[in-house]
Design a protein around this motif. Structure first.
Motif, PDB file in Angstrom:
ATOM      1  N   TRP A 276       0.840  -1.199   0.000  1.00  0.00           N
ATOM      2  CA  TRP A 276       0.000   0.000   0.000  1.00  0.00           C
ATOM      3  C   TRP A 276       0.876   1.250   0.000  1.00  0.00           C
ATOM      4  CZ3 TRP A 276      -1.110   4.229   3.101  1.00  0.00           C
ATOM      5  CH2 TRP A 276      -2.317   4.891   2.834  1.00  0.00           C
TER       6      TRP A 276
ATOM      7  N   HIS B 246       2.369   2.197  -3.287  1.00  0.00           N
ATOM      8  CA  HIS B 246       1.397   2.814  -4.184  1.00  0.00           C
ATOM      9  C   HIS B 246       1.110   4.273  -3.833  1.00  0.00           C
ATOM     10  CE1 HIS B 246       0.616  -1.275  -5.571  1.00  0.00           C
ATOM     11  NE2 HIS B 246      -0.019  -0.729  -6.588  1.00  0.00           N
ATOM     12  N   VAL B 247       1.130   4.629  -2.549  1.00  0.00           N
ATOM     13  CA  VAL B 247       0.716   5.990  -2.174  1.00  0.00           C
ATOM     14  C   VAL B 247       1.862   6.976  -1.981  1.00  0.00           C
ATOM     15  CG1 VAL B 247      -1.418   5.179  -1.110  1.00  0.00           C
ATOM     16  CG2 VAL B 247       0.585   5.589   0.334  1.00  0.00           C
TER      17      VAL B 247
ATOM     18  N   ARG C 143      -6.295  10.567  -4.847  1.00  0.00           N
ATOM     19  CA  ARG C 143      -6.293   9.193  -5.339  1.00  0.00           C
ATOM     20  C   ARG C 143      -7.606   8.802  -6.007  1.00  0.00           C
ATOM     21  NH1 ARG C 143      -5.155   5.120  -1.920  1.00  0.00           N
ATOM     22  NH2 ARG C 143      -4.056   4.154  -3.619  1.00  0.00           N
TER      23      ARG C 143
ATOM     24  N   ASP D 123      -5.591   1.733  -5.772  1.00  0.00           N
ATOM     25  CA  ASP D 123      -5.871   3.065  -6.309  1.00  0.00           C
ATOM     26  C   ASP D 123      -7.338   3.452  -6.216  1.00  0.00           C
ATOM     27  OD1 ASP D 123      -3.210   3.552  -6.944  1.00  0.00           O
ATOM     28  OD2 ASP D 123      -3.401   2.471  -8.826  1.00  0.00           O
TER      29      ASP D 123
ATOM     30  N   LEU E 207      -6.364  13.315   0.566  1.00  0.00           N
ATOM     31  CA  LEU E 207      -5.820  12.052   0.066  1.00  0.00           C
ATOM     32  C   LEU E 207      -6.827  11.359  -0.854  1.00  0.00           C
ATOM     33  CD1 LEU E 207      -3.608   9.884  -0.004  1.00  0.00           C
ATOM     34  CD2 LEU E 207      -4.631   8.917   2.075  1.00  0.00           C
TER      35      LEU E 207
END
Length: 199
Positions: free
Chosen positions: A30, A33-34, A189, A161, A185
């Motif tokens: 995770w 990805h962020v 996203r 995502d 956030l």
């Protein structure tokens, strides 16, 4: 940009508590990805020689435990590098093997590096039985000065995502900060935002 004292949703410096568990692996995925392109992921592993030696009930010196933990973290770091490369990102990683209890190790590194976010993997009982949240997660929740993401099994790799962000809300300035940060956030996203308030 900060508005009315609400921090900007930054993801340049992210601290992740690591173990060799599936929950920790999901947290690392995770995070990859962020984290912002050009950011840094700090992988933090704690080792408690006194406790671990007592549990093992064997006679070895603590330097062996620390060495084994460093090897585990080096292997984890290689996996994170591979994942980051597959995402086409330029992200640095740093490892920290700290002789302390896990929560204090994570919080200490977060303060030291100026973390924007702390990420922890959650074992499934946290979702099935919320009162069994676990000592490390509880202690980090109570001691963190920055936002915390708790990543569970529901964060499947193909949904990183698009998954919803869940925010616990109450009243007061902490809720305003959590809500503003989470909304930023979610917007960044293109994810859903779910607010939960106990009454």
């Amino acid at each position: 940009m900060e508005a009315r004292g609400v921090p900007e949703c930054r993801l340049d410096v992210v601290v992740v508590g690591v173990t060799d568990s599936e929950a920790s692996e999901r947290a690392r995925e995770w995070t990859a990805h962020v984290v912002a392109d050009g950011g840094t992921i700090h992988l933090v592993a704690a080792v408690r020689p006194t406790v671990e030696l007592a549990v093992a009930a064997i006679q070895i010196d603590s330097s062996r435990l620390v060495s084994e933990r460093r090897q585990m973290v080096a292997e984890i770091e290689r996996g994170v590098h591979g994942l980051i490369a597959s995402l086409g990102k330029e992200v640095e990683t740093e490892t920290h093997v700290v002789e302390d209890i896990p929560a204090d190790a994570i919080l200490g590194v977060a303060d030291q590096v100026g973390a924007d976010l702390v990420v922890l993997g959650a074992h499934e009982q946290i979702f099935e039985h919320p009162k069994l949240i676990g000592r490390t997660v509880t202690d980090v929740l109570h001691g963190s000065r920055v936002p915390i993401a708790i990543v569970g099994k529901r964060h499947a790799a193909d949904r990183f995502d698009t998954g919803s962000i869940v925010v616990g809300v109450g009243s007061g300035p902490a809720t305003e900060v959590a809500l503003a940060w989470s909304a930023a956030l979610a917007d960044r996203r293109q994810a859903g935002l779910t607010l939960v308030r106990a009454v």
